[in-house]
Design a protein around this motif. Structure first.
Motif, PDB file in Angstrom:
ATOM      1  N   ASP A 195       0.820  -1.194   0.000  1.00  0.00           N
ATOM      2  CA  ASP A 195       0.000   0.000   0.000  1.00  0.00           C
ATOM      3  C   ASP A 195       0.859   1.252   0.000  1.00  0.00           C
ATOM      4  O   ASP A 195       0.579   2.213  -0.699  1.00  0.00           O
TER       5      ASP A 195
ATOM      6  N   ARG B 239       2.495   1.884  -3.318  1.00  0.00           N
ATOM      7  CA  ARG B 239       1.482   2.425  -4.223  1.00  0.00           C
ATOM      8  C   ARG B 239       1.278   3.928  -3.987  1.00  0.00           C
ATOM      9  O   ARG B 239       1.150   4.708  -4.901  1.00  0.00           O
ATOM     10  N   LEU B 240       1.256   4.306  -2.714  1.00  0.00           N
ATOM     11  CA  LEU B 240       1.067   5.714  -2.367  1.00  0.00           C
ATOM     12  C   LEU B 240       2.220   6.571  -2.858  1.00  0.00           C
ATOM     13  O   LEU B 240       2.021   7.658  -3.365  1.00  0.00           O
ATOM     14  N   TRP B 241       3.437   6.057  -2.700  1.00  0.00           N
ATOM     15  CA  TRP B 241       4.586   6.810  -3.154  1.00  0.00           C
ATOM     16  C   TRP B 241       4.587   6.998  -4.661  1.00  0.00           C
ATOM     17  O   TRP B 241       4.894   8.048  -5.164  1.00  0.00           O
TER      18      TRP B 241
ATOM     19  N   LEU C 188       2.005   7.079  -6.520  1.00  0.00           N
ATOM     20  CA  LEU C 188       0.945   8.054  -6.749  1.00  0.00           C
ATOM     21  C   LEU C 188       1.503   9.465  -6.619  1.00  0.00           C
ATOM     22  O   LEU C 188       1.296  10.319  -7.478  1.00  0.00           O
ATOM     23  N   GLU C 189       2.227   9.673  -5.527  1.00  0.00           N
ATOM     24  CA  GLU C 189       2.752  11.003  -5.264  1.00  0.00           C
ATOM     25  C   GLU C 189       3.828  11.413  -6.264  1.00  0.00           C
ATOM     26  O   GLU C 189       3.835  12.526  -6.767  1.00  0.00           O
TER      27      GLU C 189
ATOM     28  N   ARG D 169       2.470  12.414  -9.503  1.00  0.00           N
ATOM     29  CA  ARG D 169       1.625  13.597  -9.471  1.00  0.00           C
ATOM     30  C   ARG D 169       2.351  14.854  -9.013  1.00  0.00           C
ATOM     31  O   ARG D 169       1.798  15.938  -9.061  1.00  0.00           O
ATOM     32  N   MET D 170       3.577  14.707  -8.529  1.00  0.00           N
ATOM     33  CA  MET D 170       4.251  15.865  -7.953  1.00  0.00           C
ATOM     34  C   MET D 170       5.763  15.788  -8.159  1.00  0.00           C
ATOM     35  O   MET D 170       6.362  14.748  -7.957  1.00  0.00           O
TER      36      MET D 170
ATOM     37  N   ILE E 101      -3.576  17.785  -6.192  1.00  0.00           N
ATOM     38  CA  ILE E 101      -2.510  17.686  -5.190  1.00  0.00           C
ATOM     39  C   ILE E 101      -2.218  19.066  -4.614  1.00  0.00           C
ATOM     40  O   ILE E 101      -2.016  19.226  -3.416  1.00  0.00           O
TER      41      ILE E 101
ATOM     42  N   LEU F  11       6.231  18.023   4.544  1.00  0.00           N
ATOM     43  CA  LEU F  11       5.139  18.112   3.575  1.00  0.00           C
ATOM     44  C   LEU F  11       4.850  16.746   2.943  1.00  0.00           C
ATOM     45  O   LEU F  11       3.701  16.332   2.845  1.00  0.00           O
ATOM     46  N   LYS F  12       5.906  16.056   2.543  1.00  0.00           N
ATOM     47  CA  LYS F  12       5.734  14.741   1.912  1.00  0.00           C
ATOM     48  C   LYS F  12       5.081  13.752   2.871  1.00  0.00           C
ATOM     49  O   LYS F  12       4.211  12.981   2.484  1.00  0.00           O
TER      50      LYS F  12
ATOM     51  N   LEU G 243       1.457  14.744   3.269  1.00  0.00           N
ATOM     52  CA  LEU G 243       0.743  14.444   2.025  1.00  0.00           C
ATOM     53  C   LEU G 243       0.432  12.955   1.934  1.00  0.00           C
ATOM     54  O   LEU G 243      -0.669  12.542   1.590  1.00  0.00           O
ATOM     55  N   GLU G 244       1.434  12.166   2.304  1.00  0.00           N
ATOM     56  CA  GLU G 244       1.269  10.712   2.280  1.00  0.00           C
ATOM     57  C   GLU G 244       0.178  10.276   3.255  1.00  0.00           C
ATOM     58  O   GLU G 244      -0.664   9.442   2.934  1.00  0.00           O
TER      59      GLU G 244
ATOM     60  N   LEU H 290      -3.158  11.240   1.795  1.00  0.00           N
ATOM     61  CA  LEU H 290      -3.545  10.343   0.704  1.00  0.00           C
ATOM     62  C   LEU H 290      -3.979   8.990   1.251  1.00  0.00           C
ATOM     63  O   LEU H 290      -4.893   8.363   0.745  1.00  0.00           O
ATOM     64  N   LYS H 291      -3.306   8.577   2.320  1.00  0.00           N
ATOM     65  CA  LYS H 291      -3.621   7.302   2.952  1.00  0.00           C
ATOM     66  C   LYS H 291      -5.035   7.329   3.532  1.00  0.00           C
ATOM     67  O   LYS H 291      -5.782   6.374   3.445  1.00  0.00           O
TER      68      LYS H 291
ATOM     69  N   TYR I  47      -7.415   7.531   0.432  1.00  0.00           N
ATOM     70  CA  TYR I  47      -7.291   6.466  -0.555  1.00  0.00           C
ATOM     71  C   TYR I  47      -7.821   5.160   0.005  1.00  0.00           C
ATOM     72  O   TYR I  47      -7.352   4.695   1.038  1.00  0.00           O
TER      73      TYR I  47
ATOM     74  N   PRO J 254      -8.131   1.227  -0.536  1.00  0.00           N
ATOM     75  CA  PRO J 254      -7.738   0.074  -1.347  1.00  0.00           C
ATOM     76  C   PRO J 254      -8.967  -0.755  -1.717  1.00  0.00           C
ATOM     77  O   PRO J 254      -9.973  -0.721  -1.006  1.00  0.00           O
TER      78      PRO J 254
ATOM     79  N   LEU K 249      -7.441  -4.222   4.246  1.00  0.00           N
ATOM     80  CA  LEU K 249      -6.299  -4.996   4.724  1.00  0.00           C
ATOM     81  C   LEU K 249      -6.693  -5.816   5.942  1.00  0.00           C
ATOM     82  O   LEU K 249      -7.506  -5.395   6.750  1.00  0.00           O
TER      83      LEU K 249
END
Lengths: 74, 75
Positions: A3, A6-8, A10-11, A14-15, B16, B50-51, B54-55, B58-59, B62, B64, B68
């Motif tokens: 997961d 996949r997120l990385w 995505l990022e 997109r960026m 984004i 920031l990263k 952002l992650e 998104l988590k 997002y 799945p 899980l």
């Protein structure tokens, strides 16, 4: 873990990020135009806005020198 | 006399960008200049934060296709 990967992805898709310098507070439109044109010419210009009078460059040394030479030429 | 400000240029899609603007609105400690729909100028020392934020964001948003096994979320 899957997961997260996949997120990385995505990022990353997109960026994108790039370190550098934003030039601002120009005295005149002429000064902005001259410097942004020069930045484009030497291939360091990454983004600009004529409307806002701002531009972003990857390196600033050459522009600093160019600015100095413009000053002393006056 | 123009000024040169050190920082990081972010190029991203508008979706984004709006998330980053939202994250910045909490403390206003990330964005230096909002450039246009797809560009932001941000503080260099905030890129990692920031990263991570952002992650995290998104988590949260997002989903799945299959939940899980070890998910601790309550449904």
């Amino acid at each position: 873990v899957v997961d997260q990967i996949r997120l990385w992805q995505l990022e990353n898709e997109r960026m994108s990020t790039q370190a550098g310098f934003l030039f601002k507070d120009f005295d005149s439109v002429e000064e902005y135009t001259a410097l942004s044109s020069y930045a484009e010419e030497i291939g360091v210009l990454e983004w600009k806005s004529d409307k806002k009078g701002l531009f972003f460059v990857s390196k600033y040394e050459q522009i600093r020198d160019y600015l100095k030479s413009r000053k002393s030429a006056k | 006399m123009p000024r040169a400000v050190r920082g990081v240029l972010i190029t991203c899609e508008p979706a984004i960008k709006s998330i980053i603007v939202h994250l910045d609105s909490e403390n206003h400690d990330i964005i230096i200049e909002d450039l246009d729909e797809t560009h932001l100028f941000v503080k260099e020392n905030m890129i990692q934060v920031l990263k991570a934020k952002l992650e995290e964001h998104l988590k949260e948003t997002y989903r799945p296709e299959e939940p899980l096994q070890d998910s601790d979320k309550e449904y």
